[in-house]
Scaffold this active site. Structure first.
Site, PDB file in Angstrom:
ATOM      1  CG  LEU A   1      14.082 -10.660   6.094  1.00 40.32           C
ATOM      2  CD1 LEU A   1      14.670 -10.531   7.491  1.00 40.32           C
ATOM      3  CD2 LEU A   1      14.818 -11.752   5.319  1.00 40.32           C
TER       4      LEU A   1
ATOM      5  CB  THR B   1       5.588  -3.193   1.418  1.00 38.49           C
ATOM      6  OG1 THR B   1       6.480  -2.353   2.142  1.00 38.49           O
ATOM      7  CG2 THR B   1       6.261  -3.726   0.177  1.00 38.49           C
TER       8      THR B   1
ATOM      9  CE  LYS C   1       2.862  -0.711   4.037  1.00 38.20           C
ATOM     10  NZ  LYS C   1       3.365  -0.587   5.409  1.00 38.20           N
TER      11      LYS C   1
ATOM     12  CG  ASN D   1      -0.535  -4.077   6.503  1.00 34.02           C
ATOM     13  OD1 ASN D   1      -1.723  -4.127   6.859  1.00 34.02           O
ATOM     14  ND2 ASN D   1       0.432  -4.665   7.182  1.00 34.02           N
TER      15      ASN D   1
ATOM     16  CB  ALA E   1       3.290  12.167   5.559  1.00 30.42           C
TER      17      ALA E   1
END
Length: 506
Positions: free
Chosen positions: A248, A292, A296, A317, A357
């Protein structure tokens, strides 16, 4: 001058349904948004439905509208079972019904003697379409419509297997007149939205069901991405990930751009290989992007510079593309976790378990440890769990211990339970021994994990809170001004509530 008009008329609404009644409803809906409409006659389930719809059209055809009739055969990627002669018959009927244009696929064009197509009383203007559903074939540097004989425009719709495929197709659009570029597939979605900016005569968007892979709806094309208003001066931002369809972030950031009247657009990029995306940055004119799963951590080696906190976390990010093309990385997940949790939990002195993790887990662990929490890490990858625990001065918690140990809060940082696989939970009820559960997944807003926690009387925190906080921080890094946070929050929360209601009705 564009043959189809200017502004929003360059967005072509695709009307496709199995019955004449549904087609008519879609036409009415489309005309409220644009005056250029493609009629997919091949989607109608029978000749009688085609005849019924074309009988209805002249009585409901506003003079200012432009209709493009399409009756694509199966060999050309459509649904029409007839031969070339039958296809031409229905295009002739479409002209009688008031259609000014027809889309004629290359397969039919080749079946006819050269120039013979003009002998048929089909719509006066012909868009010759070439479809490649398997790959983006070798493309010419420029399309000359005159070379294709007696047609008025040429369309190439090609499957984009890489972002570079989209770039190549848009380069052709930039150099050609009366040409329509359609990158297909989810990988080609950003190219579809930017096609008008690059010189494509049209961009297609369905009124209802998608008729080709990678399409965005008419409403999204016009209002979310504002494809008809984008120019070469428009700043481009985006989010990269795999998967990316659930995000979104485009809604969040584009809402901010519209509210602050910023000439910018934010797009979703499905990225399998980072180098493929990075090589496309100059062509797309990208000024910054969100990162994302699963990029990352791997993005770090492509950065020229990184803020110290993000370097310590070992995950980024948010990336700024500087004027010289170099990349600067930072991390706003850190801020997102703290803002989401500090409203509901006294972090200092709390014992918090991070489940997972990866990049988001690292940001959460560093944020909580520096805020004074005692951090435990439990992950499927034992080596990664040990490395993260060591980095924040925490402890590794084996999975079997979750049934006996107690925590003030448990944070899920894995993608397990994310839309569209939202019926599963990464943890079982017996493993939730805590006062609070937070899921970093925000779609759905109420994940299966949070539902299980709520049934046990455990307080819950939706990942939407972290998503909003980190996204607003990103927006402000790129824009260097205050974000319209209230409006951005309202847009995202409204979308999540509508989605939740939709799920409840099923």
């Amino acid at each position: 001058m564009n043959l189809f008009g200017t502004g929003v008329r360059r967005i072509c609404a695709v009307v496709a349904a199995s019955t004449a009644r549904e087609m008519g409803q879609q036409v009415r809906s489309a005309l409220r948004e644009t005056k250029t409409i493609e009629l997919r006659l091949d989607w109608l389930r029978s000749d009688s439905e085609r005849a019924r719809f074309l009988g209805w059209l002249p009585k409901n055809n506003p003079k200012e509208a432009t209709f493009v009739a399409t009756c694509r055969r199966r060999k050309g990627g459509g649904r029409f079972a007839g031969d070339a002669g039958q296809e031409l018959y229905w295009l002739m009927q479409a002209r009688q019904a008031g259609c000014q244009w027809c889309d004629l696929e290359m397969e039919t064009y080749r079946d006819l003697p050269e120039g013979f197509v003009r002998e048929y009383p089909i719509p006066k203007r012909i868009l010759l379409s070439i479809h490649d559903f398997d790959r983006t074939a070798k493309l010419p540097g420029k399309i000359s419509v005159a070379r294709h004989g007696l047609v008025d425009a040429v369309k190439i719709a090609a499957k984009a297997r890489t972002i570079s495929d989209s770039v190549r197709l848009l380069r052709v659009a930039r150099r050609s007149k009366n040409f329509v570029a359609v990158p297909m597939g989810e990988m080609g979605l950003p190219g579809r939205i930017l096609a008008l900016r690059e010189g494509s005569a049209l961009a297609y968007a369905p009124v209802a069901e998608a008729t080709a892979p990678g399409q965005v709806s008419l409403e999204e094309m016009k209002y979310l991405y504002r494809a008809h208003a984008l120019t070469r001066k428009t700043y481009v931002y985006g989010v990269i990930g795999d998967p990316i369809g659930h995000s979104l972030s485009p809604l969040l950031h584009n809402t901010g751009f519209v509210a602050r009247k910023v000439d910018a657009v934010y797009l979703p990029f499905l990225v399998h290989q980072l180098r493929d995306f990075l090589s496309a940055i100059p062509d797309f004119g990208i000024r910054g992007f969100s990162v994302t799963l699963p990029h990352k951590q791997t993005i770090l080696k492509h950065l020229k510079e990184c803020e110290p906190l993000a370097a310590d976390i070992g995950a980024v990010n948010t990336v700024v593309v500087r004027r010289d093309g170099s990349l600067y990385g930072c991390n706003t997940d850190y801020v997102g976790v703290l803002r989401a949790l500090e409203k509901k939990l006294r972090i200092k002195g709390s014992r918090v378990l991070i489940f997972g993790a990866g990049g988001s887990a690292r940001a959460a662990a560093f944020a909580l440890a520096r805020a004074g929490a005692v951090v435990g890490v439990c992950a499927r990858r034992e080596k990664a769990a040990k490395q993260l625990a060591r980095a924040v001065g925490g402890e590794v918690i084996p999975r079997r211990a979750l049934r006996t140990e107690f925590f003030d809060a448990i944070l899920n940082s894995t993608p397990v339970g994310m839309y569209p696989h939202d019926g599963i939970s990464p943890l079982a009820p017996g493993e939730l021994n805590c006062r609070m559960v937070m899921d970093l997944i925000y779609r759905p807003q109420k994940t299966q994990l949070l539902k299980i926690a709520a049934k046990k009387g455990i307080a819950t925190v939706s990942g939407a809170e972290m998503f909003l906080a980190q996204g607003v921080a990103q927006w402000e890094i790129w824009m260097e001004k205050r974000a319209p946070e209230t409006l951005m929050r309202r847009a995202v929360m409204s979308a999540l509530r509508l989605e939740e209601k939709s799920h409840q009705r099923r």
